[in-house]
Design a protein around this motif. Sequence first.
Motif, PDB file in Angstrom:
ATOM      1  N   TYR A  60       0.863  -1.176   0.000  1.00 29.98           N
ATOM      2  CA  TYR A  60       0.000   0.000   0.000  1.00 29.98           C
ATOM      3  C   TYR A  60       0.899   1.224   0.000  1.00 29.98           C
ATOM      4  O   TYR A  60       1.675   1.425   0.936  1.00 29.98           O
ATOM      5  CB  TYR A  60      -0.914   0.004   1.226  1.00 29.98           C
TER       6      TYR A  60
ATOM      7  N   ASP B 202      -8.255   0.822   0.987  1.00 26.83           N
ATOM      8  CA  ASP B 202      -8.399   1.574  -0.255  1.00 26.83           C
ATOM      9  C   ASP B 202      -9.717   1.284  -0.964  1.00 26.83           C
ATOM     10  O   ASP B 202      -9.805   1.329  -2.186  1.00 26.83           O
ATOM     11  CB  ASP B 202      -7.209   1.337  -1.178  1.00 26.83           C
TER      12      ASP B 202
ATOM     13  N   ALA C  95     -12.892   1.880  -2.783  1.00 23.52           N
ATOM     14  CA  ALA C  95     -13.168   3.029  -3.656  1.00 23.52           C
ATOM     15  C   ALA C  95     -14.637   3.171  -4.027  1.00 23.52           C
ATOM     16  O   ALA C  95     -15.017   4.156  -4.639  1.00 23.52           O
ATOM     17  CB  ALA C  95     -12.327   2.915  -4.927  1.00 23.52           C
TER      18      ALA C  95
END
Length: 167
Positions: free
Chosen positions: A45, A137, A139
């Motif tokens: 990441y 993350d 989205a």
Amino acid sequence: MRSRRLISVLLVVAMLFSLSVSAFAAESKITDSIVSEASFKVKDYAETKTVTIVVHIEDYPELAGIGMISDVALALYEKQTEFDDGTYVLMSKQHIAGELALHVLLFRIFYILGGNKEGSMFSKYYNGAKDAELNIDEARLSPAVMEMVGGLVLAFGSMSVVSDTIL
């Protein structure tokens, strides 16, 4: 922008309504089972690492209760820190609780709509919702909305546990 906010508010209201009635008491044994059967994976990441968590919602109808979601989210948060060497970017308690609650809500909606039946027009969505992949993350939804939902789940979930012990 306005419609996105409206959709976010509607999701939060639907989730809180859906999770307000708990059919099962939050038991530490069940919480431990859910966490031990969850998959934790370390992945890259940015310039460091993070942990993703996969929770098998379909296997645990106990996750229908907001108190249980809150307990599981806190246990998952603690478990993810065991992988951290001090440099990882980890999900917050609110993020885990919010994303897990939203996955449970979607799973329940598609189950009610018959997504668990072969040939159902909702089976694709049901199959996509039965395992919640929690990741930093994400989205598909604003991180702020996820944190807000998680904050509400943790607040109401802890109140649920208090009221269960009083009664």
